[in-house]
Design a protein around this motif. Structure first.
Motif, PDB file in Angstrom:
ATOM      1  N   PHE A   1       0.845  -1.278   0.004  1.00  0.00           N
ATOM      2  CA  PHE A   1      -0.150   0.061  -0.036  1.00  0.00           C
ATOM      3  C   PHE A   1       0.864   1.377  -0.126  1.00  0.00           C
ATOM      4  O   PHE A   1       0.533   2.313  -0.438  1.00  0.00           O
ATOM      5  CB  PHE A   1      -1.113  -0.127   1.073  1.00  0.00           C
ATOM      6  N   ARG A   2       2.203   1.244   0.392  1.00  0.00           N
ATOM      7  CA  ARG A   2       3.064   2.410   0.240  1.00  0.00           C
ATOM      8  C   ARG A   2       3.112   2.552  -1.260  1.00  0.00           C
ATOM      9  O   ARG A   2       3.538   3.830  -1.439  1.00  0.00           O
ATOM     10  CB  ARG A   2       4.371   2.058   1.072  1.00  0.00           C
ATOM     11  N   LEU A   3       3.216   1.708  -1.871  1.00  0.00           N
ATOM     12  CA  LEU A   3       3.420   1.721  -3.445  1.00  0.00           C
ATOM     13  C   LEU A   3       1.988   2.268  -4.136  1.00  0.00           C
ATOM     14  O   LEU A   3       2.097   3.219  -4.872  1.00  0.00           O
ATOM     15  CB  LEU A   3       3.688   0.255  -4.164  1.00  0.00           C
ATOM     16  N   LEU A   4       1.033   1.418  -3.596  1.00  0.00           N
ATOM     17  CA  LEU A   4      -0.124   1.744  -4.555  1.00  0.00           C
ATOM     18  C   LEU A   4      -0.600   3.172  -4.192  1.00  0.00           C
ATOM     19  O   LEU A   4      -1.617   3.604  -4.964  1.00  0.00           O
ATOM     20  CB  LEU A   4      -1.142   0.643  -4.026  1.00  0.00           C
ATOM     21  N   GLU A   5      -0.388   3.962  -2.943  1.00  0.00           N
ATOM     22  CA  GLU A   5      -0.781   5.251  -2.693  1.00  0.00           C
ATOM     23  C   GLU A   5      -0.174   6.100  -3.554  1.00  0.00           C
ATOM     24  O   GLU A   5      -0.540   7.098  -3.402  1.00  0.00           O
ATOM     25  CB  GLU A   5      -0.789   5.381  -1.123  1.00  0.00           C
ATOM     26  N   ASP A   6       0.783   5.854  -4.316  1.00  0.00           N
ATOM     27  CA  ASP A   6       1.655   6.782  -5.210  1.00  0.00           C
ATOM     28  C   ASP A   6       0.969   6.320  -6.596  1.00  0.00           C
ATOM     29  O   ASP A   6       1.714   5.381  -7.138  1.00  0.00           O
ATOM     30  CB  ASP A   6       3.185   6.479  -4.848  1.00  0.00           C
ATOM     31  N   PRO A   7       0.116   7.080  -7.180  1.00  0.00           N
ATOM     32  CA  PRO A   7      -0.064   7.020  -8.498  1.00  0.00           C
ATOM     33  C   PRO A   7       1.159   6.877  -9.560  1.00  0.00           C
ATOM     34  O   PRO A   7       1.051   5.908 -10.436  1.00  0.00           O
ATOM     35  CB  PRO A   7      -0.924   7.951  -9.085  1.00  0.00           C
ATOM     36  N   ASP A   8       2.073   7.725  -9.373  1.00  0.00           N
ATOM     37  CA  ASP A   8       3.421   7.646 -10.340  1.00  0.00           C
ATOM     38  C   ASP A   8       3.916   6.524 -10.069  1.00  0.00           C
ATOM     39  O   ASP A   8       4.448   5.927 -11.115  1.00  0.00           O
ATOM     40  CB  ASP A   8       4.114   8.935 -10.175  1.00  0.00           C
ATOM     41  N   ALA A   9       4.095   5.857  -8.996  1.00  0.00           N
ATOM     42  CA  ALA A   9       5.051   4.823  -8.634  1.00  0.00           C
ATOM     43  C   ALA A   9       4.351   3.546  -9.048  1.00  0.00           C
ATOM     44  O   ALA A   9       4.864   2.460 -10.015  1.00  0.00           O
ATOM     45  CB  ALA A   9       5.247   4.309  -7.268  1.00  0.00           C
ATOM     46  N   THR A  10       3.011   3.482  -8.957  1.00  0.00           N
ATOM     47  CA  THR A  10       2.157   2.266  -9.533  1.00  0.00           C
ATOM     48  C   THR A  10       2.265   2.537 -10.964  1.00  0.00           C
ATOM     49  O   THR A  10       2.430   1.383 -11.522  1.00  0.00           O
ATOM     50  CB  THR A  10       0.968   2.535  -8.933  1.00  0.00           C
ATOM     51  N   ALA A  11       1.964   3.682 -11.766  1.00  0.00           N
ATOM     52  CA  ALA A  11       2.081   3.629 -12.919  1.00  0.00           C
ATOM     53  C   ALA A  11       3.452   3.194 -13.521  1.00  0.00           C
ATOM     54  O   ALA A  11       3.577   2.615 -14.612  1.00  0.00           O
ATOM     55  CB  ALA A  11       1.766   4.984 -13.718  1.00  0.00           C
ATOM     56  N   GLY A  12       4.379   3.547 -12.839  1.00  0.00           N
ATOM     57  CA  GLY A  12       5.820   3.227 -13.529  1.00  0.00           C
ATOM     58  C   GLY A  12       6.015   1.780 -13.506  1.00  0.00           C
ATOM     59  O   GLY A  12       6.870   1.331 -14.489  1.00  0.00           O
ATOM     60  N   LEU A  13       5.565   0.990 -12.387  1.00  0.00           N
ATOM     61  CA  LEU A  13       5.698  -0.520 -12.357  1.00  0.00           C
ATOM     62  C   LEU A  13       4.825  -1.138 -13.589  1.00  0.00           C
ATOM     63  O   LEU A  13       5.342  -2.160 -13.809  1.00  0.00           O
ATOM     64  CB  LEU A  13       5.397  -0.853 -11.066  1.00  0.00           C
ATOM     65  N   CYS A  14       3.672  -0.642 -13.628  1.00  0.00           N
ATOM     66  CA  CYS A  14       2.562  -1.082 -14.506  1.00  0.00           C
ATOM     67  C   CYS A  14       3.167  -1.072 -15.970  1.00  0.00           C
ATOM     68  O   CYS A  14       2.814  -1.825 -17.032  1.00  0.00           O
ATOM     69  CB  CYS A  14       1.312  -0.492 -14.571  1.00  0.00           C
ATOM     70  N   ARG A  15       3.743   0.138 -16.461  1.00  0.00           N
ATOM     71  CA  ARG A  15       4.205   0.477 -17.694  1.00  0.00           C
ATOM     72  C   ARG A  15       4.973  -0.707 -18.460  1.00  0.00           C
ATOM     73  O   ARG A  15       4.242  -0.806 -19.666  1.00  0.00           O
ATOM     74  CB  ARG A  15       5.011   1.755 -17.766  1.00  0.00           C
TER      75      ARG A  15
END
Length: 188
Positions: free
Chosen positions: A37-51
């Motif tokens: 959830f520390r990752l998922l609360e950060d949209p940019d970090a989540t998008a960066g891993l999904c990309r």
């Protein structure tokens, strides 16, 4: 998919990598915990891993994304956004751990579906989600996660992609060196 050092650095910057003596959901113990959830609360970090995962999946002819509650909701949304698809959620239904597509979600017969989640440990939630999609008439064609904590050892019988793979050490409680050393146990 991401360079291991780059992805781990992203998790550390998000405050998602914790060290200590943890009891995992599986009951095993270990020295490292990824607080997703520390990752998922950060949209940019989540998008960066999904990309990079989304880019690798573009050639699979996907038509739908489905993820289990809770972390799969955020990851499913972001993967669907990047792939230009709709996202459905597989929720727990009734007794036990069975999941279903509730809330009026309608899968077309044979609809090519990407199954996603945030963190893979044993694969239970993903298997339940695959089964829910199959019961609804869809065709699971690939599985993707942001973080694979199984070290790449889980097989779904489908193409599998992970934003990053970690091989996190764990021990049975009666064989745990941290317990033996008297380190306080942290529940996850």
């Amino acid at each position: 998919m991401s360079a291991p050092g780059e992805a781990l650095e992203l998790l550390k910057r998000a405050g998602a990598v914790l060290t200590g003596h943890f009891r995992y959901a599986s009951g095993r113990h270990g020295p490292l915990y990824v607080e997703k959830f520390r990752l998922l609360e950060d949209p940019d970090a989540t998008a960066g891993l999904c990309r990079p995962v989304a880019e690798a999946l573009r050639s699979h002819g996907l038509e739908l994304v489905v993820g289990p509650t809770t972390g799969g909701v955020v990851v499913g949304y972001e993967m669907a956004r990047q792939l230009g698809l709709h996202v459905f959620i597989a929720e727990r239904s009734g007794e036990g751990d069975e999941r279903a597509l509730l809330r009026g979600f309608q899968v077309r017969p044979g609809q090519r579906t990407l199954i996603v989640d945030d963190v893979l440990t044993t694969g239970g939630s993903l298997r339940q989600t695959i089964a829910a999609v199959e019961r609804a008439g869809g065709q699971p064609v690939a599985v993707a996660v942001l973080i694979d904590r199984s070290g790449g050892r889980t097989d779904f019988g489908l193409p599998f992609l992970a934003g990053m793979t970690l091989d996190i050490e764990s021990h049975a409680p009666d064989d745990c060196p941290q317990c033996e050393a008297g380190e306080p146990l942290i529940e996850t």
